[in-house]
Design a protein around this motif. Structure first.
Motif, PDB file in Angstrom:
ATOM      1  N   ILE A 113       0.827  -1.196   0.000  1.00 17.36           N
ATOM      2  CA  ILE A 113       0.000   0.000   0.000  1.00 17.36           C
ATOM      3  C   ILE A 113       0.873   1.262   0.000  1.00 17.36           C
ATOM      4  O   ILE A 113       0.521   2.272  -0.601  1.00 17.36           O
ATOM      5  N   VAL A 114       2.045   1.184   0.614  1.00 17.74           N
ATOM      6  CA  VAL A 114       2.950   2.341   0.571  1.00 17.74           C
ATOM      7  C   VAL A 114       3.429   2.582  -0.857  1.00 17.74           C
ATOM      8  O   VAL A 114       3.455   3.717  -1.339  1.00 17.74           O
ATOM      9  N   PHE A 116       1.915   1.800  -3.512  1.00 17.08           N
ATOM     10  CA  PHE A 116       0.775   2.335  -4.247  1.00 17.08           C
ATOM     11  C   PHE A 116       0.646   3.844  -4.009  1.00 17.08           C
ATOM     12  O   PHE A 116       0.523   4.628  -4.952  1.00 17.08           O
ATOM     13  N   GLY A 117       0.697   4.231  -2.737  1.00 13.32           N
ATOM     14  CA  GLY A 117       0.595   5.653  -2.405  1.00 13.32           C
ATOM     15  C   GLY A 117       1.703   6.452  -3.053  1.00 13.32           C
ATOM     16  O   GLY A 117       1.479   7.549  -3.572  1.00 13.32           O
ATOM     17  N   PHE A 118       2.899   5.879  -3.071  1.00 11.31           N
ATOM     18  CA  PHE A 118       4.033   6.573  -3.679  1.00 11.31           C
ATOM     19  C   PHE A 118       3.777   6.853  -5.156  1.00 11.31           C
ATOM     20  O   PHE A 118       3.989   7.964  -5.639  1.00 11.31           O
ATOM     21  N   GLU A 120       0.991   7.091  -6.687  1.00 10.52           N
ATOM     22  CA  GLU A 120      -0.052   8.105  -6.846  1.00 10.52           C
ATOM     23  C   GLU A 120       0.524   9.493  -6.599  1.00 10.52           C
ATOM     24  O   GLU A 120       0.172  10.451  -7.281  1.00 10.52           O
ATOM     25  N   LEU A 121       1.422   9.584  -5.619  1.00  9.38           N
ATOM     26  CA  LEU A 121       2.048  10.880  -5.345  1.00  9.38           C
ATOM     27  C   LEU A 121       2.903  11.322  -6.525  1.00  9.38           C
ATOM     28  O   LEU A 121       2.950  12.511  -6.856  1.00  9.38           O
TER      29      LEU A 121
ATOM     30  N   MET B 275      -0.933   8.541   4.948  1.00 11.89           N
ATOM     31  CA  MET B 275      -0.830   7.088   5.018  1.00 11.89           C
ATOM     32  C   MET B 275       0.626   6.638   5.079  1.00 11.89           C
ATOM     33  O   MET B 275       1.010   5.835   5.927  1.00 11.89           O
ATOM     34  N   ILE B 276       1.459   7.196   4.174  1.00 13.65           N
ATOM     35  CA  ILE B 276       2.864   6.782   4.145  1.00 13.65           C
ATOM     36  C   ILE B 276       3.542   7.171   5.456  1.00 13.65           C
ATOM     37  O   ILE B 276       4.274   6.382   6.047  1.00 13.65           O
TER      38      ILE B 276
END
Lengths: 350, 295
Positions: A113-114, A116-118, A120-121, B275-276
């Motif tokens: 999930i990290v 994934f977030g990266f 997206e960022l 979140m991160i």
């Protein structure tokens, strides 16, 4: 040399000579080039979920970083492709290490999930930092790949607007990445990764520094993704943040899973199959009056079905490393020889 | 201005909390990030609109029907996709979840088309858009009050279900130790299906509320909302139901404040950054258990 091996060599040779045939179609060369770009990505991604057993959902972030590094360096500094490739790889590896070092100690789900977030960022950054990337307008006018041999001969300055030379450049990159992957797979590094994948606790007990090896894996994977992006930028000559959405990560992951997690050749084949399937589906879906994006339905279904019925993919990973290792083969042979009399005795008793 | 941002953030946050609860319950019971949960949320909105426009149902009946359909979808999702993989490696289950998410999203794209559509305003009670409360610069619509009420009632109901009923006790037992729970005579698969149904109901309500609030729905709406809700679940501590509620509200407020005071362009980025940061610095979240790998 057995028949299978010579057949593969024959196919590779045929594909490599295809663009030289006068009747060759530009479309097919284009598709093959695209398939090879995805081969690079699939091989790179394969390191993290395949070798280390960690799910990486943000691979396209590194692809995007590589592509924009290449695009911006080309536009602003007019650097040669051959200088940009290592620079982009370093930039990818840097971000991979920066992201990986604090997060790789987490369990697999959190890591997924990290990443994934990266990614997206990364897309948000590319969309919103208009002063740097021109945002949603995209980055046009990237010069194609050049080869500058004027120091040998005044006339030897080539600019690859054509499809054919680009095809050979990416073929070269695929060959290079494939070679590196094969060397890594059988090295100390590869063995450590496999050990971590199979049993982290046992690996740690045997003195493998888990975090270090995971960060190395993640950085190398990111670097290879960036190299793929680098070629893509110079080949398509246009970049836009839309090209680096989550779908691409999913597609590359699908290729790796289809071929068999951890199998390099499987990743190559997965890339070819899914790129071809994508082209076919594009035709079929538009003729059915559906938007071409719905082809991802097929990809989703493929993923689910493979996990359900063939969780190790079509080409399971053990085959590549184990069966080519002469030490293991020898051991297998000796064990078989030692067990043979016992088996005969047991058969006779039965 | 600040108070208005806080109210908007709270509305959004309660909706995130409703979705996040679904993630966290499923994670608590089978340790799986159910990526397809965002799609259930999207289906909830679409079912509701379809029941209103195609079947001519009144608003409240359509909500109920949509909830029931989504619960069935959740149960089917579990039975078809996840149940065969209970014994498989976690990577396989995770990949299946992503595959199902993308599959469902594209099915919706085929059925309902990719264009975003408005929520049929005629079906809504007319007082929704009126101001319920005006204090100086701050205003609160009836719709926002309705969202507050529904979200709080649903979460209260969930809290009671988990803590006061037999099946809730079974869910908590399963979260602690699946083997021991089954030895005590708990039907594991039944309880897991119940968990999916409960989570899907909350997700469906959230989807309907969002589509009414923003007056728009589209097949990819589950994607961002799903990720943000997951971020909320992580923030609160995954596996912890009160944590998901707190996390959702905190995230909603943070997002509204970030969009209002920092940059509205990075509105979605707030959730990812939070979140991160939480995962790096405090992976157990605000109210969660420790999750760092022992190895």
């Amino acid at each position: 040399m057995n028949i299978g091996k010579s057949l593969i060599l024959l196919i590779v040779a045929a594909v490599l000579t295809y663009p030289l045939v006068p009747q060759s179609s530009d479309y097919i060369i284009h598709v093959m080039t695209l398939a090879m770009v995805y081969m690079i990505l699939a091989m790179g991604l394969n390191i993290v979920p395949g070798f280390c057993g960690l799910l990486d959902l943000g691979y396209v972030g590194f692809y995007g970083i590589g592509a924009y590094t290449a695009g911006l360096l080309t536009i602003h500094y007019d650097m040669s492709f051959w200088v940009i490739v290592p620079l982009a790889a370093l930039n990818g590896a840097l971000w991979g290490a920066l992201l990986g070092a604090p997060t790789l100690r987490l369990t697999g789900d959190y890591f997924a999930i990290v990443t994934f977030g990266f990614s997206e960022l990364v897309v948000l950054f590319l969309t919103n930092e208009i002063w740097l990337t021109r945002g949603p307008l995209g980055l046009p006018g990237i010069q194609p790949i050049t080869v500058n041999l004027t120091w040998l001969n005044e006339a030897w300055y080539f600019q690859f607007y054509d499809k054919t030379p680009n095809f050979y450049v990416v073929a070269l990159l695929v060959g290079l990445v494939f070679f590196i992957m094969r060397r890594m797979e059988d090295s100390r590094l590869g063995r450590a990764w496999y050990a971590i994948r199979e049993d982290p606790l046992a690996a740690a007990s045997c003195g493998v520094n888990i975090l270090n090896y995971k960060v190395i894996a993640f950085a190398i994977s990111a670097a290879i993704g960036a190299v793929g992006g680098c070629f893509y930028a110079r080949w398509s000559m246009f970049l836009s943040p839309d090209m680096f959405k989550f779908w691409e990560s999913f597609l590359v992951l699908c290729m790796v899973v289809l071929g068999g997690l951890g199998n390099i050749k499987g990743a190559l084949l997965g890339a070819v199959i899914l790129v071809c399937l994508g082209e076919v589906l594009r035709e079929v879906l538009t003729s059915l009056g559906l938007p071409p994006e719905t082809r991802f339905m097929a990809y989703g279904l493929i993923m689910v079905l493979i996990m359900r019925f063939k969780p190790s993919g079509f080409f399971p990973a053990i085959a590549s490393s184990g069966r080519s290792n002469p030490l293991l083969l020898d051991l297998q042979k000796r064990l078989a020889a030692r067990n043979a009399p016992k088996d005969e005795a047991r058969d006779a008793a039965a | 201005m600040l108070e208005q941002q806080l109210i908007n953030g709270l509305t959004l946050g309660l909706i995130y909390a409703l979705i996040a609860v679904g993630y966290t319950m499923v994670y608590g019971v089978i340790q799986l990030i159910n990526f397809a949960h965002g799609e259930i949320y999207m289906l909830g909105a679409f079912f509701c609109v379809t029941f209103i426009t195609a079947a001519g149902m009144p608003f409240y009946v359509a909500i109920l029907m949509a909830i029931i359909c989504c619960m069935l979808c959740g149960i089917l999702l579990d039975i078809i996709a996840y149940r065969p993989l209970r014994k498989a490696p976690r990577l396989a289950a995770l990949i299946t979840a992503i595959g199902m998410s993308i599959f469902l999203q594209n099915v919706a794209l085929i059925i309902w088309g990719s264009r975003s559509r408005p929520f049929p305003q005629g079906a809504l009670p007319p007082f929704f858009r009126e101001k319920a409360l005006v204090m100086g610069d701050i205003s609160l619509t009836w719709l926002q009050l309705f969202i507050f009420a529904v979200a709080i009632i649903m979460m209260l109901g969930l809290y009671l279900t988990i803590n006061k009923t037999r099946i809730g006790t079974a869910m908590r037992a399963l979260a602690q130790n699946k083997t021991a729970a089954s030895l005590m005579g708990i039907n594991v698969n039944y309880v897991i299906s119940f968990t999916f149904a409960l989570g899907s109901a909350m997700g469906a309500v959230a989807g309907i509320l969002v589509s009414v609030y923003y007056n728009t729905l589209y097949p990819t709406m589950g994607y961002t909302a799903g990720v943000k809700a997951f971020a909320a679940a992580v923030l609160g501590g995954i596996g912890s139901v009160p944590g998901a509620m707190v996390g959702g509200v905190v995230l909603g407020v943070a997002e509204a404040l970030g969009a209002g005071y920092v940059s509205s362009l990075y509105r979605d980025g707030v959730a990812y950054a939070v979140m991160i940061a939480v995962i790096i610095f405090r992976p157990s979240g605000i109210l969660g258990r420790s999750v760092v790998d022992k190895a």
